[in-house]
Design a protein around this motif. Structure first.
Motif, mmCIF file in Angstrom:
data_model
loop_
_atom_site.group_PDB
_atom_site.id
_atom_site.type_symbol
_atom_site.label_atom_id
_atom_site.label_comp_id
_atom_site.label_asym_id
_atom_site.label_seq_id
_atom_site.Cartn_x
_atom_site.Cartn_y
_atom_site.Cartn_z
ATOM 1 N N CYS A 147 0.854 -1.198 0.000
ATOM 2 C CA CYS A 147 0.000 0.000 0.000
ATOM 3 C C CYS A 147 0.884 1.239 0.000
ATOM 4 C CB CYS A 147 -0.888 -0.011 1.253
ATOM 5 S SG CYS A 147 -2.014 1.394 1.348
ATOM 6 N N LEU A 148 0.549 2.184 -0.850
ATOM 7 C CA LEU A 148 1.276 3.454 -0.871
ATOM 8 C C LEU A 148 0.429 4.502 -0.158
ATOM 9 C CD1 LEU A 148 3.661 5.210 -1.999
ATOM 10 C CD2 LEU A 148 2.158 5.704 -3.924
ATOM 11 N N VAL A 149 0.953 5.033 0.945
ATOM 12 C CA VAL A 149 0.225 6.044 1.719
ATOM 13 C C VAL A 149 0.831 7.403 1.395
ATOM 14 C CG1 VAL A 149 -0.566 6.720 4.006
ATOM 15 C CG2 VAL A 149 0.028 4.336 3.569
ATOM 16 N N VAL A 150 0.043 8.241 0.742
ATOM 17 C CA VAL A 150 0.536 9.560 0.342
ATOM 18 C C VAL A 150 -0.385 10.636 0.916
ATOM 19 C CG1 VAL A 150 1.986 9.271 -1.707
ATOM 20 C CG2 VAL A 150 -0.454 8.933 -1.934
ATOM 21 N N SER A 151 0.137 11.374 1.891
ATOM 22 C CA SER A 151 -0.712 12.397 2.517
ATOM 23 C C SER A 151 0.091 13.672 2.722
ATOM 24 C CB SER A 151 -1.254 11.868 3.850
ATOM 25 O OG SER A 151 -0.225 11.868 4.805
ATOM 26 N N PHE A 179 -2.927 -4.307 -5.046
ATOM 27 C CA PHE A 179 -2.225 -3.089 -4.609
ATOM 28 C C PHE A 179 -3.258 -2.073 -4.137
ATOM 29 C CE2 PHE A 179 -0.885 1.244 -5.600
ATOM 30 C CZ PHE A 179 0.236 1.322 -4.776
ATOM 31 N N ALA A 180 -2.890 -1.296 -3.115
ATOM 32 C CA ALA A 180 -3.813 -0.267 -2.608
ATOM 33 C C ALA A 180 -3.109 1.074 -2.435
ATOM 34 C CB ALA A 180 -4.415 -0.719 -1.274
ATOM 35 N N LEU A 181 -3.889 2.123 -2.621
ATOM 36 C CA LEU A 181 -3.423 3.498 -2.479
ATOM 37 C C LEU A 181 -4.168 4.099 -1.292
ATOM 38 C CD1 LEU A 181 -1.586 5.175 -4.389
ATOM 39 C CD2 LEU A 181 -3.631 5.857 -5.632
ATOM 40 N N ALA A 182 -3.555 5.032 -0.566
ATOM 41 C CA ALA A 182 -4.254 5.634 0.574
ATOM 42 C C ALA A 182 -3.709 7.027 0.873
ATOM 43 C CB ALA A 182 -4.103 4.741 1.808
ATOM 44 N N GLY A 183 -4.460 7.799 1.675
ATOM 45 C CA GLY A 183 -4.021 9.141 2.091
ATOM 46 C C GLY A 183 -4.624 10.229 1.220
ATOM 47 N N GLU A 218 -3.911 2.344 -14.733
ATOM 48 C CA GLU A 218 -3.296 1.855 -15.976
ATOM 49 C C GLU A 218 -2.133 0.906 -15.684
ATOM 50 O OE1 GLU A 218 -4.575 5.808 -18.529
ATOM 51 O OE2 GLU A 218 -2.428 5.442 -18.145
ATOM 52 N N ALA A 219 -1.271 1.315 -14.749
ATOM 53 C CA ALA A 219 -0.084 0.492 -14.445
ATOM 54 C C ALA A 219 -0.506 -0.865 -13.891
ATOM 55 C CB ALA A 219 0.819 1.224 -13.450
ATOM 56 N N CYS A 220 -1.529 -0.877 -13.038
ATOM 57 C CA CYS A 220 -1.986 -2.141 -12.439
ATOM 58 C C CYS A 220 -2.692 -3.005 -13.485
ATOM 59 C CB CYS A 220 -2.906 -1.877 -11.247
ATOM 60 S SG CYS A 220 -2.003 -1.271 -9.804
ATOM 61 N N ALA A 221 -3.532 -2.373 -14.323
ATOM 62 C CA ALA A 221 -4.257 -3.137 -15.353
ATOM 63 C C ALA A 221 -3.265 -3.837 -16.281
ATOM 64 C CB ALA A 221 -5.175 -2.213 -16.137
ATOM 65 N N LYS A 222 -2.204 -3.128 -16.641
ATOM 66 C CA LYS A 222 -1.188 -3.692 -17.546
ATOM 67 C C LYS A 222 -0.540 -4.951 -16.966
ATOM 68 C CE LYS A 222 2.445 -1.088 -18.914
ATOM 69 N NZ LYS A 222 2.979 0.213 -19.238
ATOM 70 N N PHE A 231 -6.470 -3.276 -8.307
ATOM 71 C CA PHE A 231 -6.100 -1.976 -7.733
ATOM 72 C C PHE A 231 -7.227 -1.434 -6.856
ATOM 73 C CE2 PHE A 231 -6.127 2.771 -8.772
ATOM 74 C CZ PHE A 231 -5.304 3.090 -7.694
ATOM 75 N N TYR A 232 -6.895 -1.115 -5.623
ATOM 76 C CA TYR A 232 -7.881 -0.575 -4.676
ATOM 77 C C TYR A 232 -7.489 0.830 -4.275
ATOM 78 C CZ TYR A 232 -9.743 -5.230 -4.265
ATOM 79 O OH TYR A 232 -10.327 -6.432 -4.555
#
Ligand code: KG4
Ligand code: ZN
Length: 342
Positions: free
Chosen positions: A137-141, A270-274, A288-292, A297-298
């Motif tokens: 998970c990528l946490v971007v805040s 893969f998950a994104l957060a923040g 796009e990157a995950c679909a490829k 992707f969540y």
């Protein structure tokens, strides 16, 4: 889960949102009240910690009452009280922690302290019953940029983090430099629709000794230098081009690091957060990157990306069923590390 649902009243006050929510079984949001202080802090170009604490104190009673009322419940109907106890602004955290302790004591309910970043990650569980660890998970805040391997509920391995500015902080600083105001993230997101992301070649920063760490201060300086040189030469600045090119530089690095983690770990989720996870361009690039690569992707709905209490209720549920309880000596821990229990 079979049997009686577990309902948690969650409170969040780590920065500039006073929030309370009722969440059932970690995934179903029954109510979600957010009182934002953005209007006040905008006057000063950023969050003023002292003002944040005062505003939390003024609003917390009403916000919690509203969350219970919107859920059509009283405190007697909930199974536990959860609260963010770090990381964050100490004065702001203290308001939520003190209130939650008082409420848990008076109502004789268990108390659960939650890590703010764990909350951001857990926002992905809301409305996604099929999502389960492990996944990166990528946490971007505004305060954090962490690439985390979620090994299990409540178990994290931090793969990389920012060495200087957080991604959201870079958005806010660049927005201020091009005159867009605070908070800059959503404004850059909007204005970049009219810009060319290839117009200006801003750097994609690498950290020499780590494939997963991030550094955004060089990129911020590159934008400031660009603005300065335009100023000196009398060249008109195209704000949309600057915003779009800066944003592309951030997005490229975030996607690249996350894809490296997926390749290494071999996960198919893969998950994104923040707060920055609500950025439309970032979401699209990850989609796009995950679909490829055939990766599911969540990302949370935008309202659960920026600070809220529902995400704290989601994280608290998994602590609750593990038996984690805090005592009335729970304190605010402004620099609490992810995975650390106090
Ligand atoms: O998660 P959050 O509400 O608070 C922290 O825990 O820091 O994140 C706030 C940050 C701010 O820096 C804000 O500019 C950024 O998230 N943000 C965005 C967007 N919406 C909020 N950044 C880029 N694009 C957006 N759409
Ligand atoms: Zn946050």
């Amino acid at each position: 889960m079979s049997g009686k649902p577990i309902r948690i009243l969650a409170i969040e006050s780590s920065c500039d949102e006073t929030a309370a929510a009722v969440v059932e079984d970690g995934r179903k949001v029954i109510s979600n009240i957010i009182s934002s202080q953005i209007d006040i802090h905008t006057l000063y170009g950023g969050v003023v910690p002292e003002i944040a604490s005062r505003k939390h104190t003024e609003r917390i009673c009403q916000v919690v009452e509203e969350a219970l009322k919107a859920a059509d419940m009283t405190i007697a109907d909930v199974d536990a009280v959860a609260v963010t106890y770090g990381p964050g602004l100490v004065g702001a955290l203290l308001v939520g922690v003190s209130y939650a302790k008082g409420l848990a004591f008076a109502a004789q309910k268990p108390l659960i302290g939650v890590h703010h970043i764990e909350g951001h990650i857990s926002a992905n569980y809301i409305d996604h019953p099929e999502l389960e660890p492990p996944f990166p998970c990528l946490v971007v805040s505004g305060g954090h940029t962490h690439l985390v391997r979620v090994k299990d509920y409540g178990e994290y391995e931090v793969l990389g983090r920012t060495r200087d500015d957080a991604a959201g902080e870079a958005f806010d600083k660049v927005a201020r430099a091009i005159g867009l105001g605070y908070p800059g993230g959503p404004k850059i997101d909007a204005v970049s629709d009219e810009g060319n992301p290839e117009a200006i070649a801003f750097p994609r920063a690498k950290v020499a000794d780590s494939v997963y760490d991030f550094s955004f201060s060089g990129l911020k300086s590159a934008v400031l230098n660009y603005l300065n040189s335009c100023n000196m030469s009398g060249t008109e600045v195209n704000r949309a081009d600057v915003a779009a090119s800066f944003q592309k530089a951030v997005v490229d690095v975030l996607v690249e690091h996350a894809m490296t983690a997926l390749e290494e770990g071999g996960e198919k989720t893969f998950a994104l957060a923040g707060g920055v996870a609500s950025n439309r361009h970032l979401r699209k690039a990850f989609e796009e990157a995950c679909a490829k690569r055939g990766i599911a992707f969540y990302r949370p709905a935008p309202i659960f990306c920026t600070d809220n209490a529902a995400m704290i209720g989601a994280a608290a549920y998994y602590e609750y069923i593990k038996g984690v309880r805090h005592g009335l000596d729970l304190n605010a821990v402004p620099n609490l590390k992810l995975g650390e229990r106090i």
